[in-house]
Design an enzyme around this catalytic site. Structure first.
Site, short mmCIF file in Angstrom:
data_model
loop_
_atom_site.label_atom_id
_atom_site.label_comp_id
_atom_site.label_asym_id
_atom_site.label_seq_id
_atom_site.Cartn_x
_atom_site.Cartn_y
_atom_site.Cartn_z
N ASN A 58 -1.09 -5.62 3.01
CA ASN A 58 -0.10 -4.81 3.64
C ASN A 58 0.15 -4.91 4.61
OD1 ASN A 58 1.75 -2.04 2.91
ND2 ASN A 58 0.31 -1.13 4.66
N LYS A 86 6.15 23.14 -4.40
CA LYS A 86 6.32 21.02 -3.36
C LYS A 86 4.54 21.06 -2.39
CE LYS A 86 8.82 17.72 -1.97
NZ LYS A 86 9.68 17.07 -2.35
N ALA A 142 0.99 -1.20 -0.06
CA ALA A 142 0.16 0.26 0.06
C ALA A 142 0.83 1.28 0.18
CB ALA A 142 -0.95 0.41 1.62
N GLY A 143 2.03 1.44 -0.90
CA GLY A 143 2.87 2.96 -1.09
C GLY A 143 1.70 3.63 -2.26
N TYR A 144 2.59 4.32 -2.94
CA TYR A 144 1.84 5.10 -3.75
C TYR A 144 1.25 4.28 -4.64
CZ TYR A 144 4.61 9.44 -1.60
OH TYR A 144 4.52 10.13 -1.02
N ALA A 145 1.93 3.56 -5.57
CA ALA A 145 1.83 2.29 -6.87
C ALA A 145 -0.28 1.81 -5.83
CB ALA A 145 2.90 2.04 -7.23
N ALA A 198 7.77 9.09 -6.67
CA ALA A 198 6.80 8.90 -6.89
C ALA A 198 4.98 9.55 -7.69
CB ALA A 198 6.09 9.87 -5.52
N GLN A 199 5.65 9.99 -8.15
CA GLN A 199 4.67 11.42 -9.77
C GLN A 199 4.59 9.77 -10.15
OE1 GLN A 199 5.00 14.18 -12.90
NE2 GLN A 199 6.73 13.76 -11.59
N GLU A 203 17.41 16.13 0.27
CA GLU A 203 16.02 16.75 1.39
C GLU A 203 15.97 16.08 3.11
OE1 GLU A 203 12.20 17.54 -1.49
OE2 GLU A 203 12.43 15.46 -0.44
#
Length: 403
Positions: free
Chosen positions: A38, A377, A12-15, A316-317, A171
């Site tokens: 997950n 951002k 259950a990550g971004y994808a 992530a995009q 970052e």
């Protein structure tokens, strides 16, 4: 037992989250059973983990309960750890059971890649999940406490050493240098005694960014006290240092963090899928080579950009966009239709340099600096929250203050 086709989503990550969300939007309940597996009952913002690790946001800010954003009437959620994938048998083994499937989506996320550097796996902290990231900050603060209490008067305890100058590394460095003054005030330590060092083997930080943006980022961070060792190879990691360069110089620190790279979850390779540099080379429609009912997306795969003869970026995009194509292609397979190839729509990328600063390339390579980039951002972060949970999630978790 249901006679409907079973779609099993692992991770259950971004994808994985967005694929599950899109499936509930595109499929009617009678078309398929959807199961999401997950390890935890929450999803976390991977792109916010560096802030958790630096202590600049609370861990719960980066955490989203899965049941708050996924319709549990449409999706069976299984909280368990995947231990093995058997694609030939169409079964997935877990710590507490097993599941069969008709269609499988592998989105198990990443593991740290050490590139064979001795000691990294054993001694360096890594930014992998909520718990790891929280532990990094707790360890970093404990070193300040040890020094302030007189338990250990070695100033090297206050050194914070980061290996890797890619997106996560820079970052994280930016958040750490933001946090240091607060820790120094709290424990009455002179800021001059604290060193934040970043070591990178490549000749530049932030590979892939425009040279002007890179120079801006480097100078801004240096002005705030970051020390860069660029073009310096890490030879070895010890419990309290990096051994670097041809002369094997030892850089001591109380906190040693590795952000140098990631690879697909090792379960993917163990399942027999062929890996290239730690990831599966997915087909154009995101299916695994040799398996027409298995999709591999997110950090587990490379998707080739044939026009530019290189893989699309793994971030992530791209994971969110892959989820849309994956869900559409699953619907196509259920209806006996042709699948579509994935095409990445690069909307740009923005890297945070702290609270009121950032750099970015967006829309036709337009360059952004400073507060404008920082606002963008936050817009990007909030857009994902909107996609997965709507306006309520933005109000609850969003970054509404841009500066």
């Amino acid at each position: 037992m249901s006679s409907k086709p079973r779609i099993l989503v692992l991770g259950a990550g971004y994808a994985g989250m967005m694929t599950t969300k899109r499936l509930t939007q595109q499929l009617k309940p009678e078309e398929a059973d959807i199961i999401l597996v997950n390890k935890h009952n929450y999803h976390y913002q991977t792109t916010w983990l560096h802030e958790v690790a630096a202590g600049t946001i609370d861990p719960n800010r980066a955490r989203i309960m899965i049941s708050d954003v996924i319709d549990t009437k449409r999706v069976q959620i299984v909280y368990d750890s995947v231990t093995e994938i058997k694609p030939q048998e169409q079964r997935v083994m877990m710590e507490n059971g097993e599941l069969g499937y008709d269609y499988l989506v592998i989105s198990l996320g990443f593991e740290t890649a050490t590139f064979g550097i001795p000691g990294i796996a054993e001694h360096a902290w890594t930014i992998e999940n909520i718990e790891n990231s929280k532990a990094i900050y707790e360890h970093m603060e404990s070193q300040f406490i040890r020094y302030a209490s007189g338990e250990d008067d070695d100033e090297k305890l206050l050194n914070i050493l980061i290996g890797g100058s890619g997106f996560t590394g820079i970052e994280f460095v930016a958040e750490v240098i933001e946090k240091v003054p607060e820790l120094c005030r709290k424990y009455e330590i002179s800021e001059e005694k604290v060193r934040v060092l970043n070591v990178e083997a490549a000749p530049t930080i932030l590979p892939g960014f425009d040279e002007e943006l890179v120079e801006y980022a480097k100078s801004r961070l240096e002005n705030r006290g970051v020390e860069f060792r660029i073009g310096t190879k890490i030879q070895e990691c010890t419990p309290d240092s990096f051994i670097v360069g041809e002369d094997k110089e030892e850089i001591k620190a109380g906190t040693v963090v590795w952000t140098g790279g990631v690879q697909a979850n090792s379960i993917v390779g163990e399942a027999g899928f062929e890996l290239t540099k730690g990831k599966v080379n997915a087909r154009e429609d995101l299916r695994a080579p040799g398996f027409d009912n298995v999709f591999v997306i997110g950090d587990c795969s490379w998707v080739w950009d044939y026009e530019n003869d290189k893989p699309y970026p793994v971030n992530a995009q791209s994971a969110i966009q892959e989820a849309g194509t994956c869900a559409s292609n699953l619907k196509a397979l259920l209806h006996g239709e042709n699948t579509s190839r994935f095409v990445f729509d690069n909307k740009g990328v923005v890297a945070s340099l702290g609270k009121g600063d950032a750099i970015g390339n967006i829309l036709d390579d337009k360059k952004l600096y400073g507060k404008t980039a920082r606002a963008m951002k936050n817009v990007i972060d909030n857009r994902y929250l909107f996609l997965v949970g709507g306006p309520k999630l933005i109000l609850k978790k969003g970054k509404v203050r841009f500066f």
